[in-house]
Design a protein around this motif. Structure first.
Motif, PDB file in Angstrom:
ATOM      1  N   ILE A 100       0.868  -1.168   0.000  1.00 34.49           N
ATOM      2  CA  ILE A 100       0.000   0.000   0.000  1.00 34.49           C
ATOM      3  C   ILE A 100       0.907   1.220   0.000  1.00 34.49           C
ATOM      4  O   ILE A 100       1.804   1.328   0.842  1.00 34.49           O
ATOM      5  N   VAL A 101       0.690   2.116  -0.960  1.00 32.13           N
ATOM      6  CA  VAL A 101       1.490   3.334  -1.064  1.00 32.13           C
ATOM      7  C   VAL A 101       0.751   4.547  -0.510  1.00 32.13           C
ATOM      8  O   VAL A 101       1.367   5.574  -0.231  1.00 32.13           O
ATOM      9  N   ASP A 102      -0.565   4.444  -0.352  1.00 38.58           N
ATOM     10  CA  ASP A 102      -1.353   5.514   0.233  1.00 38.58           C
ATOM     11  C   ASP A 102      -2.654   4.913   0.755  1.00 38.58           C
ATOM     12  O   ASP A 102      -3.255   4.101   0.047  1.00 38.58           O
ATOM     13  N   PRO A 103      -3.072   5.196   1.956  1.00 40.84           N
ATOM     14  CA  PRO A 103      -2.610   6.220   2.890  1.00 40.84           C
ATOM     15  C   PRO A 103      -1.345   5.780   3.641  1.00 40.84           C
ATOM     16  O   PRO A 103      -1.072   4.580   3.772  1.00 40.84           O
ATOM     17  N   PRO A 104      -0.596   6.756   4.164  1.00 34.70           N
ATOM     18  CA  PRO A 104       0.653   6.456   4.875  1.00 34.70           C
ATOM     19  C   PRO A 104       0.477   5.516   6.073  1.00 34.70           C
ATOM     20  O   PRO A 104       1.382   4.743   6.386  1.00 34.70           O
ATOM     21  N   GLU A 105      -0.679   5.546   6.711  1.00 30.94           N
ATOM     22  CA  GLU A 105      -0.931   4.685   7.875  1.00 30.94           C
ATOM     23  C   GLU A 105      -0.889   3.205   7.537  1.00 30.94           C
ATOM     24  O   GLU A 105      -0.751   2.360   8.422  1.00 30.94           O
ATOM     25  N   LEU A 106      -1.020   2.876   6.261  1.00 32.90           N
ATOM     26  CA  LEU A 106      -1.051   1.475   5.827  1.00 32.90           C
ATOM     27  C   LEU A 106       0.119   1.110   4.918  1.00 32.90           C
ATOM     28  O   LEU A 106       0.093   0.067   4.261  1.00 32.90           O
ATOM     29  N   GLN A 107       1.150   1.927   4.866  1.00 33.20           N
ATOM     30  CA  GLN A 107       2.272   1.712   3.938  1.00 33.20           C
ATOM     31  C   GLN A 107       3.169   0.560   4.374  1.00 33.20           C
ATOM     32  O   GLN A 107       4.233   0.752   4.949  1.00 33.20           O
ATOM     33  N   TYR A 108       2.708  -0.641   4.058  1.00 32.72           N
ATOM     34  CA  TYR A 108       3.442  -1.864   4.362  1.00 32.72           C
ATOM     35  C   TYR A 108       3.330  -2.812   3.172  1.00 32.72           C
ATOM     36  O   TYR A 108       2.558  -2.582   2.246  1.00 32.72           O
TER      37      TYR A 108
ATOM     38  N   LEU B  42      -4.640 -12.270   4.702  1.00 33.06           N
ATOM     39  CA  LEU B  42      -4.771 -12.612   6.105  1.00 33.06           C
ATOM     40  C   LEU B  42      -5.799 -11.703   6.787  1.00 33.06           C
ATOM     41  O   LEU B  42      -5.826 -10.495   6.569  1.00 33.06           O
ATOM     42  N   GLY B  43      -6.652 -12.302   7.620  1.00 34.74           N
ATOM     43  CA  GLY B  43      -7.737 -11.574   8.268  1.00 34.74           C
ATOM     44  C   GLY B  43      -7.319 -10.348   9.046  1.00 34.74           C
ATOM     45  O   GLY B  43      -7.969  -9.307   8.990  1.00 34.74           O
ATOM     46  N   LYS B  44      -6.221 -10.420   9.797  1.00 34.19           N
ATOM     47  CA  LYS B  44      -5.755  -9.256  10.550  1.00 34.19           C
ATOM     48  C   LYS B  44      -5.504  -8.084   9.617  1.00 34.19           C
ATOM     49  O   LYS B  44      -5.847  -6.941   9.918  1.00 34.19           O
ATOM     50  N   ASN B  45      -4.865  -8.364   8.491  1.00 34.38           N
ATOM     51  CA  ASN B  45      -4.567  -7.299   7.532  1.00 34.38           C
ATOM     52  C   ASN B  45      -5.847  -6.715   6.951  1.00 34.38           C
ATOM     53  O   ASN B  45      -5.994  -5.489   6.864  1.00 34.38           O
ATOM     54  N   GLY B  46      -6.766  -7.569   6.546  1.00 34.81           N
ATOM     55  CA  GLY B  46      -8.026  -7.089   5.974  1.00 34.81           C
ATOM     56  C   GLY B  46      -8.801  -6.228   6.939  1.00 34.81           C
ATOM     57  O   GLY B  46      -9.335  -5.176   6.573  1.00 34.81           O
ATOM     58  N   LEU B  47      -8.875  -6.656   8.180  1.00 33.49           N
ATOM     59  CA  LEU B  47      -9.602  -5.901   9.197  1.00 33.49           C
ATOM     60  C   LEU B  47      -8.965  -4.535   9.430  1.00 33.49           C
ATOM     61  O   LEU B  47      -9.657  -3.514   9.457  1.00 33.49           O
ATOM     62  N   ILE B  48      -7.655  -4.491   9.557  1.00 32.27           N
ATOM     63  CA  ILE B  48      -6.984  -3.216   9.815  1.00 32.27           C
ATOM     64  C   ILE B  48      -7.077  -2.295   8.607  1.00 32.27           C
ATOM     65  O   ILE B  48      -7.275  -1.084   8.756  1.00 32.27           O
ATOM     66  N   ILE B  49      -6.968  -2.838   7.395  1.00 26.61           N
ATOM     67  CA  ILE B  49      -7.126  -2.005   6.201  1.00 26.61           C
ATOM     68  C   ILE B  49      -8.521  -1.390   6.174  1.00 26.61           C
ATOM     69  O   ILE B  49      -8.684  -0.180   5.996  1.00 26.61           O
ATOM     70  N   ARG B  50      -9.553  -2.204   6.359  1.00 24.56           N
ATOM     71  CA  ARG B  50     -10.938  -1.695   6.354  1.00 24.56           C
ATOM     72  C   ARG B  50     -11.154  -0.644   7.446  1.00 24.56           C
ATOM     73  O   ARG B  50     -11.719   0.409   7.199  1.00 24.56           O
ATOM     74  N   ARG B  51     -10.719  -0.962   8.650  1.00 22.16           N
ATOM     75  CA  ARG B  51     -10.914  -0.025   9.775  1.00 22.16           C
ATOM     76  C   ARG B  51     -10.185   1.296   9.535  1.00 22.16           C
ATOM     77  O   ARG B  51     -10.719   2.365   9.839  1.00 22.16           O
ATOM     78  N   THR B  52      -8.970   1.215   9.027  1.00 23.73           N
ATOM     79  CA  THR B  52      -8.190   2.439   8.793  1.00 23.73           C
ATOM     80  C   THR B  52      -8.829   3.296   7.716  1.00 23.73           C
ATOM     81  O   THR B  52      -8.933   4.520   7.870  1.00 23.73           O
ATOM     82  N   LEU B  53      -9.267   2.687   6.621  1.00 18.93           N
ATOM     83  CA  LEU B  53      -9.928   3.451   5.563  1.00 18.93           C
ATOM     84  C   LEU B  53     -11.207   4.100   6.089  1.00 18.93           C
ATOM     85  O   LEU B  53     -11.488   5.261   5.788  1.00 18.93           O
ATOM     86  N   ASN B  54     -11.975   3.368   6.889  1.00 19.73           N
ATOM     87  CA  ASN B  54     -13.195   3.931   7.490  1.00 19.73           C
ATOM     88  C   ASN B  54     -12.866   5.097   8.417  1.00 19.73           C
ATOM     89  O   ASN B  54     -13.512   6.137   8.375  1.00 19.73           O
TER      90      ASN B  54
ATOM     91  N   GLU C 190      14.004  -7.857   5.734  1.00 18.81           N
ATOM     92  CA  GLU C 190      13.937  -6.508   5.163  1.00 18.81           C
ATOM     93  C   GLU C 190      12.557  -6.173   4.591  1.00 18.81           C
ATOM     94  O   GLU C 190      12.321  -5.050   4.169  1.00 18.81           O
ATOM     95  N   ILE C 191      11.643  -7.133   4.559  1.00 16.86           N
ATOM     96  CA  ILE C 191      10.297  -6.892   4.053  1.00 16.86           C
ATOM     97  C   ILE C 191       9.571  -5.980   5.034  1.00 16.86           C
ATOM     98  O   ILE C 191       9.561  -6.225   6.236  1.00 16.86           O
ATOM     99  N   ASN C 192       8.982  -4.926   4.521  1.00 15.00           N
ATOM    100  CA  ASN C 192       8.294  -3.930   5.351  1.00 15.00           C
ATOM    101  C   ASN C 192       6.906  -4.454   5.732  1.00 15.00           C
ATOM    102  O   ASN C 192       5.896  -3.978   5.250  1.00 15.00           O
ATOM    103  N   GLN C 193       6.895  -5.447   6.610  1.00 11.36           N
ATOM    104  CA  GLN C 193       5.637  -6.076   6.999  1.00 11.36           C
ATOM    105  C   GLN C 193       4.885  -5.216   8.014  1.00 11.36           C
ATOM    106  O   GLN C 193       5.490  -4.416   8.721  1.00 11.36           O
TER     107      GLN C 193
END
Length: 178
Positions: free
Chosen positions: A19-27, A135-147, A169-172
């Motif tokens: 994700i390149v935008d929003p910055p809160e999800l740049q991983y 992965l469910g954790k990622n989906g939930l956090i992406i949805r919540r952050t966008l909301n 080195e992966i930006n997880q």
């Protein structure tokens, strides 16, 4: 190789996007592609500035999306359940979606912390768009952050080539430990 772990072993057929935008999800996020239906990320679909749009309704079990205009030409983020993975992909494709990422956002589900193998539902239907499981954790956090940010989509780069990147080195996302 770092600590005996090689990047090809981490990748093991999975697809990565960032994700390149929003910055809160740049991983960098990991996807498990559908086993036996749909196209493939990298061949059928590739983009440096794609929109990842949460589908409304989230289950994608019909083509009656509230946000159909936003889904056209973009990647739909849909939730697991209520119908087959293939049905969800077919419905997204029917309204003009370019790809679909499915996730389990039910924190009480036994599968919330695991990658699911998405398989064909043994009907005579198929889809040409790529489909993958997030992965469910990622989906939930992406949805919540966008909301929370009140924005309708995230901008993504997909697929990301990690062939020459060491696993450490992966930006997880910080909420995950691979």
């Amino acid at each position: 190789m770092q600590d005996g772990v090689r990047t090809p072993d981490v990748i093991a057929g999975d697809v990565f996007f960032e994700i390149v935008d929003p910055p809160e999800l740049q991983y960098t996020y990991r996807l498990r592609p559908a086993k036996d239906f749909g196209g493939s990320f990298g061949t059928t679909f590739r983009s440096k500035r794609a929109k990842l749009v949460p589908a409304i309704p989230a289950d994608a079990c019909s083509t009656k999306f509230v946000n159909v205009e936003e889904l056209i030409g973009n990647i739909a983020l849909v939730e697991r359940g209520d119908c087959s993975f293939l049905t969800k992909a077919i419905n997204v494709e029917a309204v003009g979606g370019a790809a679909v990422i499915m996730t389990d956002v039910d924190v009480d589900s036994d599968d919330y912390d695991y990658y699911i193998e998405m398989v064909h539902d043994n009907t005579d239907r198929d889809t040409d768009i790529p489909a993958a499981f997030l992965l469910g954790k990622n989906g939930l956090i992406i949805r919540r952050t966008l909301n929370k940010l009140k924005i309708p989509y995230a901008v993504v780069n997909i697929p990301v080539n990690l062939t020459f990147v060491q696993p450490h080195e992966i930006n997880q996302p910080p909420w995950l430990q691979w």
